[in-house]
Design an enzyme around this catalytic site. Structure first.
Site, PDB file in Angstrom:
ATOM      1  N   ALA A  16     -16.773  -4.476  -5.963  1.00  0.00           N
ATOM      2  CA  ALA A  16     -17.015  -5.908  -5.755  1.00  0.00           C
ATOM      3  C   ALA A  16     -18.017  -6.441  -6.767  1.00  0.00           C
ATOM      4  O   ALA A  16     -17.836  -7.535  -7.321  1.00  0.00           O
ATOM      5  CB  ALA A  16     -17.510  -6.146  -4.327  1.00  0.00           C
ATOM      6  N   LYS A  78       2.492   0.962  -8.138  1.00  0.00           N
ATOM      7  CA  LYS A  78       2.707   0.936  -6.692  1.00  0.00           C
ATOM      8  C   LYS A  78       3.730  -0.138  -6.335  1.00  0.00           C
ATOM      9  O   LYS A  78       3.520  -1.317  -6.620  1.00  0.00           O
ATOM     10  CB  LYS A  78       1.393   0.663  -5.959  1.00  0.00           C
ATOM     11  CG  LYS A  78       1.572   0.519  -4.449  1.00  0.00           C
ATOM     12  CD  LYS A  78       0.303   0.050  -3.768  1.00  0.00           C
ATOM     13  CE  LYS A  78       0.574  -0.283  -2.312  1.00  0.00           C
ATOM     14  NZ  LYS A  78      -0.615  -0.826  -1.613  1.00  0.00           N
TER      15      LYS A  78
END
Length: 490
Positions: A16, A78
């Site tokens: 973050a 993915k």
């Protein structure tokens, strides 16, 4: 109270923190200074990340080359998530990032699929689902209607973003924060470090993880607890050696006795973890279940992480904005952690680039939007649990009978009674994603829409079979995921 921010301080150096610093240094260059402060001895939570397709937009907004990113993070592609044993033990389904045909009217693919009792799962009508089933991968072109995300090593991603952010002007300060002096209006004035340094700022971004040093600590912002609906409160994580050449282009989430296990394939290893509820399973038993699932030699001792699902009541208070784990946490079942970080950064940047001093109204708008995003994401995750048919352990009996949030109960009722895929604002998942879970959990409307009969069964059957065959044929010519990945990296 209106305010302008010339000095921005980011607290915490995990995913973050450096994602935030990279965006601020890129987007506010010349308008504000950006300084990230982190303690040298505090590690990051990252154990290997699975993401949503929005990560591609995030990287592109920073001008990051995909191949360079994949090389730097041991990343892989993915297509979605394979859910094993969630409906019943022995049954699985995929949630991938692609359309499931028309979603409404007489042409509704899911409605005709159910009506004609087409053999096989609905996912066979979805290109990325079939790709995932076959272990194939191909980037979408301008005619394609599917998307993809990444698996990557979170620690290496942090290092990659640190270099990028500092190249673009972000400052990096290492030091232990011992005090947080406050301003007269209640905001944060500075960070006091153990060595005597004082880091002053106009705006502080709290990316300090579960500790929530500024928002939860200094400002004592209350926490909204979601554990009534999402009772998992801990996770064991352990990487293992990758066995064989194949790298599957999807995450695996397998429901277990007291929670669920993840499997995240990277280039150099495979990430494994077990998310569980300590109310329903002993911590050491959960550890043993994880270690028994490793498909290679363990590369480290398993780590135990503890958490409470939920979020801070407000995300932006005075001159402190929380991004990432310091603002809240939702279990990683649908890979939403990085997504929620991106969302928070995007909202913050929109406010900072508004071209005017920020007001209390701007903070309120940020807080309302962020709260709704967490609640919508919470509802999407709960959907996976509450539709189960499992009654073989205390956890599954609990989640199958618990009272649901009203927003989710309303959506499920609309689907069950009328076949409507209702969407609120601030949704984390689109109608195709909600449908993928409904279909995988065999949760269908009580009645069949009469308009579906406007197309004969024979014609509907032919259309479904034709689409399925066309998808299968196109996927058959695609390269295996590990082959394509090797080409991209070369």
């Amino acid at each position: 109270m209106s305010q302008k921010f010339d000095r921005i301080v980011v607290v915490g150096g995990g995913s973050a923190g450096w994602m935030t610093a990279a965006v601020l240094a890129t987007g506010l260059k010349g308008r504000a200074t950006v300084e990230l402060v982190e303690a040298e001895d505090v590690g990051i939570i990252g154990v290997g990340e699975a993401t949503l397709p929005g990560i591609r937009n995030f990287n592109q907004s920073l001008g990051i080359d995909e191949a360079e990113f994949l090389r730097a993070t041991n990343g892989s592609f993915k297509l979605g998530i394979r859910f094993c044993d969630w409906l019943e033990v022995g049954q699985d389904y995929f949630h991938t990032f692609g359309p499931l045909g028309n979603l409404s009217g007489s042409q509704a693919l899911w409605g005709q699929h159910r009506r004609v009792k087409q053999d096989g799962p609905l996912g066979l009508q979805c290109v990325p689902t079939v790709m995932a089933m076959k272990g194939r991968f191909k980037r979408p072109d301008e005619r394609s209607q599917f998307n993809y995300a990444y698996h990557f090593d979170a620690t290496q991603y942090v290092a990659f973003l640190r270099r990028l952010a500092m190249q673009r002007g972000a400052r990096h300060t290492v030091g232990h924060i011992v005090d947080v002096p406050r301003r007269a209006d209640g905001g944060v004035a500075a960070l006091q470090l153990a060595d005597g340094r004082r880091i002053e700022g106009d705006l502080f971004i709290d990316c300090s993880g579960f500790r929530s040093l500024l928002l939860g600590g200094a400002l004592a912002e209350p926490f909204v607890d979601f554990s009534h609906w999402l009772p998992v409160d801990a996770a064991w994580a352990c990487p293992c050696e990758r066995s064989g050449e194949e790298i599957l282009p999807y995450t695996v989430a397998t429901a277990l006795e007291g929670g669920w296990a993840w499997r995240i394939p990277l280039q150099n290893r495979t990430g494994h973890g077990h998310v569980f509820s300590s109310r329903f399973i002993d911590v050491e038993r959960a550890r043993d279940q994880l270690m028994a699932r490793l498909d290679g030699k363990a590369l480290a001792e398993p780590r135990l992480l503890r958490f409470t699902t939920g979020h801070r009541r407000r995300f932006w208070v005075h001159n402190v904005v929380a991004i990432g784990l310091s603002s809240g946490f939702l279990e990683p079942l649908e890979s939403t952690s990085i997504y929620l970080i991106q969302d928070g950064i995007g909202r913050l940047m929109a406010a900072l680039l508004a071209g005017r001093p920020l007001s209390d109204s701007d903070r309120a708008t940020f807080n309302i939007g962020s709260t709704r995003r967490y609640e919508r994401t919470r509802d999407f995750v709960i959907q996976h649990y509450c539709l189960t048919r499992r009654r073989d352990s205390e956890l599954w009996r609990h989640v199958s009978t618990m009272e649901l949030p009203e927003t989710l109960a309303f959506k499920l009722e609309l689907w069950r009674r009328f076949g409507v895929l209702h969407a609120y604002d601030e949704e984390c998942a689109d109608a195709n994603s909600w449908l993928a879970i409904h279909a995988g959990m065999e949760h269908w409307p009580d009645r069949e829409d009469p308009v579906l009969a406007e197309i004969s069964r024979e014609r509907a059957q032919q259309a479904l079979q034709g689409r399925r065959a066309a998808i299968a044929a196109s996927v058959e010519h695609m390269p295996a995921h590990h082959v394509l990945l090797k080409q991209v990296l070369s």
